[in-house]
Scaffold this motif. Structure first.
Motif, short mmCIF file in Angstrom:
data_model
loop_
_atom_site.label_atom_id
_atom_site.label_comp_id
_atom_site.label_asym_id
_atom_site.label_seq_id
_atom_site.Cartn_x
_atom_site.Cartn_y
_atom_site.Cartn_z
N LEU A 16 -5.02 1.90 3.47
CA LEU A 16 -4.90 0.50 3.35
C LEU A 16 -3.69 -0.06 4.24
O LEU A 16 -3.95 -1.21 4.82
N VAL A 17 -2.75 0.53 4.23
CA VAL A 17 -1.64 0.13 5.11
C VAL A 17 -1.96 0.42 6.70
O VAL A 17 -1.83 -0.53 7.46
N GLY A 19 -5.02 0.35 7.73
CA GLY A 19 -6.10 -0.84 8.11
C GLY A 19 -5.42 -2.22 7.84
O GLY A 19 -5.87 -2.90 8.86
N ALA A 20 -4.37 -2.41 7.56
CA ALA A 20 -3.52 -3.79 7.71
C ALA A 20 -2.85 -3.71 9.03
O ALA A 20 -2.82 -5.17 9.50
N PHE A 21 -2.84 -2.66 9.58
CA PHE A 21 -2.40 -2.78 10.88
C PHE A 21 -3.63 -2.72 12.03
O PHE A 21 -3.37 -2.42 13.33
N GLY A 22 -4.78 -2.49 11.66
CA GLY A 22 -6.09 -2.60 12.36
C GLY A 22 -6.42 -1.32 12.70
O GLY A 22 -7.24 -1.04 13.81
N ARG A 23 -5.99 -0.26 12.13
CA ARG A 23 -6.18 1.17 12.24
C ARG A 23 -7.61 1.47 11.38
O ARG A 23 -7.30 2.08 10.15
N VAL A 24 -8.69 0.74 11.81
CA VAL A 24 -9.83 1.04 11.01
C VAL A 24 -10.83 2.00 11.80
O VAL A 24 -11.12 2.20 13.04
N GLU A 43 4.27 1.67 11.43
CA GLU A 43 3.05 1.64 10.60
C GLU A 43 2.76 2.95 10.12
O GLU A 43 2.28 3.32 8.87
N ALA A 47 2.64 4.04 6.12
CA ALA A 47 1.46 4.41 5.48
C ALA A 47 1.93 5.97 4.95
O ALA A 47 1.50 6.12 3.59
#
Length: 567
Positions: A16-17, A19-24, A43, A47
């Motif tokens: 989730l952390v 993902g919050a930084f766009g690491r999808v 980040e 994480a």
């Protein structure tokens, strides 16, 4: 399952952390990476922190006792896993780069990770070894403290009791001194093995050091049930042991403490079980449950101990004197009894402050004070023509003190009082701890001419054996046998046999606690020599005792039932 569940939650928190930084993750980049550099360090750290806080933090929270903080073992595990987390965090960028560029090389990281995991397991194994006694393999004191905390939390949650038993082997030091420490270690191994096999279901044993063991009962019904279990364990440990064909019997003593009756924490349970255990040793009773009134280490009793010391220094402790009277009306003597009126507490029961003195080391000072005060009063009475012997109670600790007989003789000489005017009252317990020294001290006292009286006869152990070994001239029948003499035939028979036995040994018999005319008459018919109790007179201050002695000097003392009408 628990570790796996918290790991999944931790990984989810880290994802989730990221993902919050766009690491999808995408099909092209299943690892969710791309564009890594120094700018991505925050980040990555966040994480990792999310993973540790949610995963490891949740695990520690679930395992730690409520309201107690982390146990020592959990704290050491926290430090170890923290170090591992730092190491993993250091290698994480390399893993990320390889996973992004050449995923096929990822298995190579298994070697350092396996080595790291092995180091963690080795550290854990060493930590567990530190919780074990190296000789017996039983858990040690540190483990016991942690386990007690857990048991107390569980007991509190379900509203139950827990019990701690402390067991100590009596006179084990003599085995080491006689047979050597190697033989002592072998015996301890046998004792530990017996203890393991004798434990009731759910109980856990530990060795605290030396010849001291502990047994934790996570759930106990009552003090009575815990005491019964302790007696069973003591009986098992006290049965004969074999050492290379030599049969040895090592008796054991045990103390019992219960949660929440006696203590609310692990340290308190240990301390109060220890107090009870030493009480069992002193009383030779085998097993004792903790009693606050017998614990001289409570804040209230410690304060009372300090007040008693100050009262002795200020001569605020008084002596009252209770007469002993023969059946012909003549006064046979007086017994000096200690009385203390506290400025705030009022009258303090003698049993309470004498027990404090005996367990604190203040007893020799109290005995010196009583002897000095009593002999000074005897000297004054003799100057007034009142020649009556006075009895003073002494404790086993006094008799075992080196030079006690000499100090008594010196006090007699200083006050100008003949030795025959002093009588020392002892109990059978003087022979239980150090029979040789006690016998030497008593022989020296009688050699100086001091008379000895055996108090509380029939309430100790092996009374007939001890009576034969003690150089006493008087025997006092305990009030517990006298109180129901007129209505209980068994007590009457005990008194009759005691009187006959004492007379056959040439001893004078005095009955304590005589409070009515019927008891007086029965004792006279049974051949008792003298009586002491409220029927004759209560304990009186010196001035009242002087008046009482003068009033009866001419006509002696008679039972109220024998007085003429109107007198």
């Amino acid at each position: 399952l628990l570790h796996g569940a918290v790991d999944i939650l931790g990984i989810g928190a880290g994802a989730l952390v990221l993902g919050a930084f766009g690491r999808v993750p995408t099909v092209e980049r299943p690892w969710g990476m791309g564009g890594w550099g120094l700018g991505t360090v925050p980040e990555t750290v966040l994480a990792a922190a999310a993973y540790l806080v949610v995963g490891r933090g949740l695990l520690w929270y679930l395992r730690a006792p409520r309201g107690r903080g982390l146990p020592t073992v959990a704290r050491s595990a926290l430090v170890r896993q923290g170090l591992v987390a730092v190491a993993l965090l250091g290698i994480a960028p390399l893993v990320c780069v390889v996973a992004d560029a050449q995923p096929v090389l990822l298995p190579l990281f298994a070697v350092p990770l396996i080595a790291l995991d092995s180091a963690l397991w080795m550290a854990r194994a060493r930590a567990e070894e530190q919780l074990r006694d190296p000789l017996t393999g039983l858990p040690n004191r540190q483990w016991l403290l942690e386990r007690i905390w857990t048991a107390l939390d569980d007991a509190e949650r379900i509203g139950a009791r827990s019990a701690l038993l402390l067991i100590d082997l009596d006179r084990f030091r003599s085995v080491n001194d006689t047979l050597g420490h190697l033989a002592g270690d072998r015996l301890l191994l046998q004792i530990a093995d017996r203890l393991r096999h004798a434990l009731p279901r759910g109980a856990e044993a530990a060795r605290l050091g030396g010849d001291e063991f502990a047994v934790l009962l996570p759930v106990a019904d009552s003090t009575t049930s815990a005491t019964r279990i302790a007696r069973g364990l003591v009986t098992t440990l006290s049965s004969p042991l074999d050492l290379d064909g030599l049969t040895l019997v090592l008796e054991a003593s045990a103390g019992v403490a219960l949660f929440p009756d006696h203590a609310l924490d692990a340290e308190g349970m240990l301390r109060r079980a220890d107090v009870a255990m030493y009480q069992a040793k002193r009383d030779r009773s085998g097993v004792e449950a903790y009693e606050s009134k017998r614990d001289s280490n409570t804040p209230d009793r410690l304060a009372l101990l300090g007040d008693l010391r100050r009262a002795l220094d200020a001569h605020e402790v008084q002596l009252h004197y209770q007469p002993k009277v023969r059946f012909d009306g003549q006064v046979a003597g007086l017994e000096a009894l200690v009385r203390w009126v506290h400025p705030e507490r009022g009258k303090v029961p003698p049993d309470e402050f004498i027990a404090i003195a005996e367990t604190s080391g203040l007893m020799p000072l109290l005995t010196e004070y009583v002897l000095e005060t009593a002999l000074a009063q005897v000297a004054r009475w003799r100057e007034q023509g009142l020649r009556v012997p006075v009895a003073v109670n002494v404790s086993p600790r006094d008799v075992h003190s080196p030079g006690f007989a000499g100090s008594v003789a010196a006090r007699l000489a200083r006050h100008g009082v003949p030795a025959g005017a002093l009588q020392l009252e002892i109990t059978e317990h003087v022979l239980l701890e150090d029979p040789t020294r006690a016998a030497d001290t008593l022989a020296a006292l009688t050699g100086h001419g001091v008379k000895m009286s055996l108090d509380d006869f029939g309430t100790g152990y092996s009374s007939l054996v001890h009576l034969r070994r003690l150089p006493v001239s008087e025997l006092k029948i305990d009030r517990s046998f006298v109180a129901r003499l007129a209505v209980d035939t068994e007590d009457a028979e005990i008194v009759r046999c005691t009187v006959d036995l004492a007379h056959s040994l040439g001893l004078v018999v005095v009955a304590e606690g005589v409070e009515d005319d019927e008891t007086w008459e029965r004792l006279r018919d049974l051949g008792c020599d003298a009586v002491q109790g409220w029927l004759v007179a209560a304990a009186m201050p010196p001035e009242e005792t002087t008046a009482w002695l003068r009033a009866r000097g001419s006509r002696g003392w008679r039972s109220p039932a024998a007085l003429p009408a109107g007198e």
